[in-house]
Design a protein around this motif. Structure first.
Motif, mmCIF file in Angstrom:
data_model
loop_
_atom_site.group_PDB
_atom_site.id
_atom_site.type_symbol
_atom_site.label_atom_id
_atom_site.label_comp_id
_atom_site.label_asym_id
_atom_site.label_seq_id
_atom_site.Cartn_x
_atom_site.Cartn_y
_atom_site.Cartn_z
ATOM 1 N N SER A 28 -55.782 68.510 13.519
ATOM 2 C CA SER A 28 -57.079 69.056 13.093
ATOM 3 C C SER A 28 -57.018 69.278 11.580
ATOM 4 N N GLY A 29 -58.044 69.912 11.019
ATOM 5 C CA GLY A 29 -58.160 69.959 9.560
ATOM 6 C C GLY A 29 -57.248 70.976 8.883
ATOM 7 N N ASP A 30 -57.229 70.904 7.547
ATOM 8 C CA ASP A 30 -56.541 71.890 6.704
ATOM 9 C C ASP A 30 -55.040 72.002 6.964
ATOM 10 N N GLY A 31 -54.410 70.875 7.279
ATOM 11 C CA GLY A 31 -52.960 70.852 7.402
ATOM 12 C C GLY A 31 -52.313 70.379 6.099
ATOM 13 N N THR A 32 -51.071 69.902 6.235
ATOM 14 C CA THR A 32 -50.274 69.520 5.068
ATOM 15 C C THR A 32 -50.948 68.463 4.194
ATOM 16 N N TYR A 33 -51.486 67.406 4.814
ATOM 17 C CA TYR A 33 -52.059 66.317 4.011
ATOM 18 C C TYR A 33 -53.347 66.743 3.315
ATOM 19 N N THR A 34 -54.139 67.554 4.002
ATOM 20 C CA THR A 34 -55.359 68.059 3.359
ATOM 21 C C THR A 34 -54.976 68.859 2.118
ATOM 22 N N PHE A 40 -53.747 67.789 -5.393
ATOM 23 C CA PHE A 40 -53.669 66.614 -6.275
ATOM 24 C C PHE A 40 -54.872 66.586 -7.220
ATOM 25 N N PHE A 41 -56.062 66.743 -6.664
ATOM 26 C CA PHE A 41 -57.265 66.658 -7.506
ATOM 27 C C PHE A 41 -57.452 67.914 -8.359
ATOM 28 N N GLU A 42 -57.082 69.074 -7.831
ATOM 29 C CA GLU A 42 -57.212 70.296 -8.639
ATOM 30 C C GLU A 42 -56.390 70.164 -9.915
ATOM 31 N N LEU A 51 -62.181 71.073 -1.960
ATOM 32 C CA LEU A 51 -62.125 71.113 -0.498
ATOM 33 C C LEU A 51 -62.439 69.722 0.034
ATOM 34 N N LEU A 52 -61.538 69.171 0.833
ATOM 35 C CA LEU A 52 -61.857 67.890 1.474
ATOM 36 C C LEU A 52 -62.966 68.120 2.497
ATOM 37 N N THR A 53 -63.850 67.136 2.606
ATOM 38 C CA THR A 53 -64.921 67.187 3.604
ATOM 39 C C THR A 53 -64.907 65.872 4.381
ATOM 40 N N SER A 54 -65.699 65.814 5.445
ATOM 41 C CA SER A 54 -65.664 64.583 6.243
ATOM 42 C C SER A 54 -66.511 63.467 5.632
ATOM 43 N N LEU A 247 -54.021 57.894 -2.610
ATOM 44 C CA LEU A 247 -53.882 58.644 -3.862
ATOM 45 C C LEU A 247 -52.556 58.315 -4.544
ATOM 46 N N GLU A 248 -51.538 58.030 -3.728
ATOM 47 C CA GLU A 248 -50.240 57.679 -4.305
ATOM 48 C C GLU A 248 -50.290 56.395 -5.127
ATOM 49 N N CYS A 249 -51.264 55.529 -4.835
ATOM 50 C CA CYS A 249 -51.316 54.291 -5.633
ATOM 51 C C CYS A 249 -52.670 54.153 -6.325
#
Ligand SMILES: *Cc1c(COP(=O)(O)O)cnc(C)c1O
Length: 374
Positions: A28-34, A40-42, A51-54, A247-249
């Motif tokens: 579900s949302g708001d885990g490690t990858y989120t 990264f963007f901040e 905040l990532l959104t769908s 994002l890594e590339c």
């Protein structure tokens, strides 16, 4: 072999990160990858909260809620944009005052804004067409002096800037898209940038169904409950894991797209008396999101698209002007927006995607050139 208009890019690590998310037992949302993507963007854009959104559409809906748009409020925005820019505010009952394009660029003409401002105006939404910046200096001055919210629809504007400052860092709020047609993708996906500290706490609540669950997970409250309006705007960890691989590339993806854009520009420059070619406005940058040319009228546009299609090259046009759309036409205040009509009728986008090969691009350029110089 047919040349598609777009091909979603797959960098190679997406599946292994998605597998890790699954094996971690939390998808579900708001885990490690989120959290990785948001941080990264901040850091990269030097913005206080991401905040990532769908989707970008969801981020725009959050923006409308955060600005407390109410029925009868007026929101000023371009007519030449994707439908979500307007729909998010219309859902809250806003009346849209559409602005024309600049004569030489699909971005809105900032000099037309001031006379559209009334006591009911709550916000101005700008859209950076093809990732090329609107004049953020003028927009900020205007919004500050009339105390209006400034929202950037930066769906296309990843990795672009205005006088060196990243797009998405100017408005009170900014929204980005990771839809598969954009530069950096996660299938469906988006993010909301919150630059106004006063909106941060509420943004977390809106995104979590109107609950203070995010504060609860941080240990700031001892139970979570319904405290405001909201919906489910957060993406799954599977989406965030896909995004993290991109994002890594990101630098490599951007370099490639910009190289494709520059090759189009060099080769098609000879057509500058036949069509309008892209211009990068003062202070803006080009992020290789899209390459366009503008035909004189709709007949020429349709003929060019058909000629390319005959050679198995898929080019497309957009946007249907929102002030003339079946849904909004009767609600529009009736002003003519001639430059918007010009881009709606004449603009053609050529294929731009990471895996576009040089010989494919050569074929596209040759066919466009021979359409005008048979
Ligand atoms: C792509 C796009 C959107 C919508 O993005 P989604 O992530 O598909 O919701 C909104 N505005 C503009 C200008 C876009 O180009």
């Amino acid at each position: 072999m047919a040349i598609p208009f777009n091909k979603p890019y797959f960098s190679g690590n997406e599946l292994s990160y998605m597998k890790q998310a699954i094996e971690s037992g939390k998808i579900s949302g708001d885990g490690t990858y989120t959290r990785l993507c948001q941080a990264f963007f901040e850091k990269r854009y030097n913005v206080p909260r991401v905040l990532l959104t769908s989707s970008c559409t969801d981020a725009l809906e959050m923006a409308a809620l955060l600005c407390r748009i109410e029925p009868g409020d007026e929101v000023i925005m371009p007519a030449y944009t994707f439908v979500s820019t307007a729909n998010a505010f219309v859902l809250r009952g806003a009346i849209i005052r559409f602005v024309d394009c600049s004569p030489d660029h699909p971005n809105m003409d900032v000099s037309l804004l001031e006379k559209l401002i009334t006591p009911k105006t709550k916000a101005i939404v700008c859209m950076h067409y093809g990732g090329m910046a609107c004049d953020m200096a003028k927009l900020k001055t205007l919004c500050d002096s009339y105390k209006l919210y400034l929202i950037e629809d930066a769906a296309q504007a990843i990795e672009s800037s205005f006088h060196g400052k990243p797009l998405g860092s100017f408005g009170h709020l900014a929204t980005f898209s990771f839809h598969e047609t954009k530069n950096i993708i996660s299938g469906e996906g988006g993010m909301l940038v919150i630059n106004d500290e006063k909106l941060m706490a509420r943004a977390e609540i809106l995104r979590e169904k109107g609950t203070n669950r995010t504060a609860f997970f941080r240990g700031e409250v001892d139970k979570y409950t319904w405290v405001d309006l909201g919906s489910s705007y957060l993406p799954s960890e599977l989406t965030a894991a896909y995004l993290w691989a991109q994002l890594e590339c990101m630098d490599r993806i951007q370099q490639k797209r910009i190289r494709i854009w520059n090759r189009y520009m060099e080769s098609l420059a000879v057509l500058k008396t036949d069509v309008m070619l892209p211009v990068v406005p003062d202070g803006a940058t080009n992020n290789g999101h899209l390459f366009y040319l503008v035909c004189k009228n709709m007949e020429e546009r349709d003929a060019l698209i058909a000629a390319l299609r005959k050679k198995d090259i898929h080019a497309v046009f957009h946007y249907m002007a929102l002030h003339k759309s079946p849904y909004y036409m009767s609600r529009h205040d009736g002003r003519e927006l001639p430059h918007c009509d010009y881009f709606s009728n004449g603009l053609v986008r050529l294929p731009v995607f990471y895996e576009l090969e040089e010989d494919q691009q050569n074929k596209i350029m040759k066919e466009v050139l021979s359409f005008y110089r048979p």
